[in-house]
Write a protein that holds these residues in place. Structure first.
Motif, short mmCIF file in Angstrom:
data_model
loop_
_atom_site.label_atom_id
_atom_site.label_comp_id
_atom_site.label_asym_id
_atom_site.label_seq_id
_atom_site.Cartn_x
_atom_site.Cartn_y
_atom_site.Cartn_z
N SER A 28 0.80 -1.22 0.00
CA SER A 28 0.00 0.00 0.00
C SER A 28 0.84 1.27 0.00
O SER A 28 0.34 2.35 -0.31
CB SER A 28 -0.93 0.01 1.22
N TRP A 29 2.09 1.19 0.35
CA TRP A 29 2.97 2.37 0.32
C TRP A 29 4.32 1.95 -0.24
O TRP A 29 4.73 0.79 -0.12
CB TRP A 29 3.13 2.98 1.72
N LYS A 30 4.99 2.86 -0.86
CA LYS A 30 6.28 2.58 -1.48
C LYS A 30 7.37 3.28 -0.70
O LYS A 30 7.32 4.51 -0.52
CB LYS A 30 6.30 3.05 -2.93
N PRO A 31 8.36 2.55 -0.21
CA PRO A 31 9.46 3.18 0.53
C PRO A 31 10.21 4.18 -0.35
O PRO A 31 10.72 3.81 -1.41
CB PRO A 31 10.35 2.00 0.92
N ARG A 32 10.23 5.41 0.08
CA ARG A 32 10.94 6.47 -0.64
C ARG A 32 11.81 7.25 0.34
O ARG A 32 11.60 7.20 1.55
CB ARG A 32 9.96 7.44 -1.30
N CYS A 33 12.75 7.96 -0.20
CA CYS A 33 13.58 8.85 0.62
C CYS A 33 13.49 10.25 0.05
O CYS A 33 13.76 10.46 -1.14
CB CYS A 33 15.03 8.38 0.63
N HIS A 34 13.09 11.20 0.89
CA HIS A 34 12.91 12.57 0.44
C HIS A 34 14.06 13.49 0.88
O HIS A 34 13.95 14.71 0.76
CB HIS A 34 11.57 13.12 0.95
N LEU A 35 15.13 12.91 1.36
CA LEU A 35 16.30 13.71 1.72
C LEU A 35 17.09 14.06 0.46
O LEU A 35 16.82 13.53 -0.63
CB LEU A 35 17.18 12.93 2.70
N ASP A 36 18.08 14.93 0.60
CA ASP A 36 18.84 15.39 -0.56
C ASP A 36 19.58 14.27 -1.28
O ASP A 36 19.90 14.40 -2.46
CB ASP A 36 19.84 16.47 -0.13
N CYS A 37 19.84 13.17 -0.56
CA CYS A 37 20.58 12.07 -1.17
C CYS A 37 19.76 11.33 -2.22
O CYS A 37 20.31 10.70 -3.13
CB CYS A 37 21.05 11.09 -0.10
N CYS A 38 18.44 11.39 -2.12
CA CYS A 38 17.57 10.59 -3.00
C CYS A 38 16.51 11.41 -3.74
O CYS A 38 15.97 10.95 -4.75
CB CYS A 38 16.87 9.49 -2.21
N HIS A 39 16.14 12.59 -3.22
CA HIS A 39 15.18 13.47 -3.88
C HIS A 39 13.86 12.77 -4.20
O HIS A 39 13.29 12.91 -5.29
CB HIS A 39 15.78 14.05 -5.16
N GLY A 40 13.37 11.99 -3.26
CA GLY A 40 12.06 11.38 -3.41
C GLY A 40 12.02 10.09 -4.19
O GLY A 40 10.94 9.52 -4.39
N GLN A 41 13.16 9.59 -4.61
CA GLN A 41 13.17 8.35 -5.38
C GLN A 41 12.83 7.15 -4.49
O GLN A 41 13.04 7.16 -3.28
CB GLN A 41 14.55 8.12 -6.00
N GLY A 42 12.33 6.09 -5.13
CA GLY A 42 12.00 4.88 -4.41
C GLY A 42 13.25 4.10 -4.00
O GLY A 42 14.25 4.08 -4.73
N LEU A 43 13.18 3.45 -2.86
CA LEU A 43 14.32 2.67 -2.38
C LEU A 43 14.43 1.33 -3.08
O LEU A 43 15.44 0.64 -2.95
CB LEU A 43 14.22 2.48 -0.86
N VAL A 59 25.33 6.15 0.49
CA VAL A 59 25.06 7.57 0.74
C VAL A 59 23.68 7.73 1.39
O VAL A 59 23.52 8.50 2.34
CB VAL A 59 25.14 8.37 -0.57
N HIS A 60 22.69 7.00 0.87
CA HIS A 60 21.36 7.05 1.47
C HIS A 60 21.40 6.62 2.94
O HIS A 60 20.81 7.29 3.81
CB HIS A 60 20.39 6.14 0.72
N ASN A 61 22.09 5.53 3.21
CA ASN A 61 22.11 4.99 4.58
C ASN A 61 22.72 5.97 5.56
O ASN A 61 22.15 6.24 6.63
CB ASN A 61 22.88 3.67 4.60
N ARG A 62 23.87 6.53 5.21
CA ARG A 62 24.51 7.43 6.18
C ARG A 62 23.72 8.73 6.33
O ARG A 62 23.65 9.29 7.43
CB ARG A 62 25.96 7.69 5.79
#
Length: 341
Positions: free
Chosen positions: A254-269, A283-286
């Motif tokens: 029902s939801w897609k893991p995404r990262c909205h920090l500067d390292c990923c800019h909203g892309q899916g994990l 880079v995402h992890n740290r």
């Protein structure tokens, strides 16, 4: 001989570091921009940092020689202290002693005696003890008493083939220890180190790859997902690590893991299914862990326990059927313990 500073080291002020091997210069530089400090792994750590210092690099650093690992060559205690001091260590750590599980308690007493001797000329030094997880699950107060009797700052490295804090009541044991003994650090740990800090530890060194998040005793086999070479990714919403291949399989959830920090800019994990993106995953992890640590540790001290527990409790709600009823993901015992400790 090191000059003893009257200023309390940064790594004793409820802070976190990233745990990085001395061979990873790029990672040391990048992590130094995100964390309160760095914990540098290995015998060559002081030499590496001296070279970096000469170029103007100046983050606070402590050194884990990993002397509790029998594969690491021994060194004269005073020479190891001098090497660290020459690299402007935030504080001095011993090379480390391994404490296997022993129902009689003799192994713990002997290890404490070794560390007491090593620090006899340096009472401000930190004694490093790598402990089998049974000391936390079986007799945490015996461990606490031994550490209190040692009368030194202590850094604990938790040992288990996979996850020492997911065994039995390990989290409860760790909390009991850090609440009972002052100036305890947790080295070579995962995000659970932040839980240790909010309950009384003074520092946690968080590893970014599996082997840097615990110590695997010699003769034991570490974990890993057979046939899955994709990067391990930290998902803050679930407060745990998953391989890129696993995340990519959650296609109809029902939801897609995404990262909205500067390292990923909203892309899916799920993109970390691609093995070529391993560096991006790091880079995402740290970046994600640093933000989590800042959010927890920048909160008022009286709010930190509640905030960390709520973060873990909310994470448990993300688990269950990941799209297919046959694909059920359950929270690890470590997460459940932090949610209710």
């Amino acid at each position: 001989m090191a000059v003893v500073s009257l200023t309390r080291p940064i790594t004793l002020k409820e802070t976190f570091s990233f745990y990085v091997p001395s061979s990873k210069i790029r990672d040391l530089e990048a992590c130094g921009e995100l964390a309160d400090a760095l914990t540098v792994k290995g015998p060559k750590g002081p030499a590496t940092v001296r070279t970096m210092r000469a170029r103007g690099w100046d983050p606070p650093v402590i050194f884990d020689r990993s002397g509790y690992d029998p594969r690491v060559p021994a060194i004269d205690p005073e020479r190891w202290f001098d090497d660290q001091a020459a690299a402007s260590a935030d504080r001095l750590l011993t090379a480390g002693t391994w404490v296997p599980w022993d129902e009689t308690g003799d192994a713990l007493r002997q290890a404490v005696e070794v560390e007491a001797k090593r620090t006899s000329s340096r009472p401000d030094a930190t004694a490093v003890l790598a402990i089998d997880h049974h000391w936390l699950t079986n007799v945490p107060m015996d461990l606490a008493s031994a550490l209190a009797e040692l009368g030194r700052r202590v850094a604990l490295v938790l040992a288990h083939p996979t996850d020492p804090l997911s065994v039995g009541n390990a989290v409860h044991g760790l909390v009991a220890v850090v609440r009972s003994v002052s100036d305890v650090s947790i080295l070579r740990t995962d995000h659970g180190g932040l839980g240790a800090i909010v309950h009384g530890a003074c520092h946690a060194a968080i590893g970014l790859i599996p082997s840097h998040r615990h110590f695997v005793p010699v003769g034991k086999s570490g974990g890993g997902k057979t046939g899955d070479r994709s990067a391990r990714v930290f998902i803050r919403e679930m407060m745990d690590w998953f391989t890129g291949e696993t995340i990519a399989a959650w296609v109809t959830m029902s939801w897609k893991p995404r990262c909205h920090l500067d390292c990923c800019h909203g892309q899916g994990l799920d993109r970390f299914f691609n093995e070529r993106l391993e560096r991006e995953a790091l880079v995402h992890n740290r970046t994600t862990l640093a933000r989590l640590a800042d959010d927890i540790l920048d909160a008022p001290r009286e709010e930190r326990r509640r905030l960390f527990a709520e973060t873990c409790s909310q994470a448990t709600e993300r688990y269950g059927a990941m799209g297919k009823l046959s694909m059920v993901t359950k929270p690890k015992p470590q997460l459940l313990q932090w949610a209710f400790v």
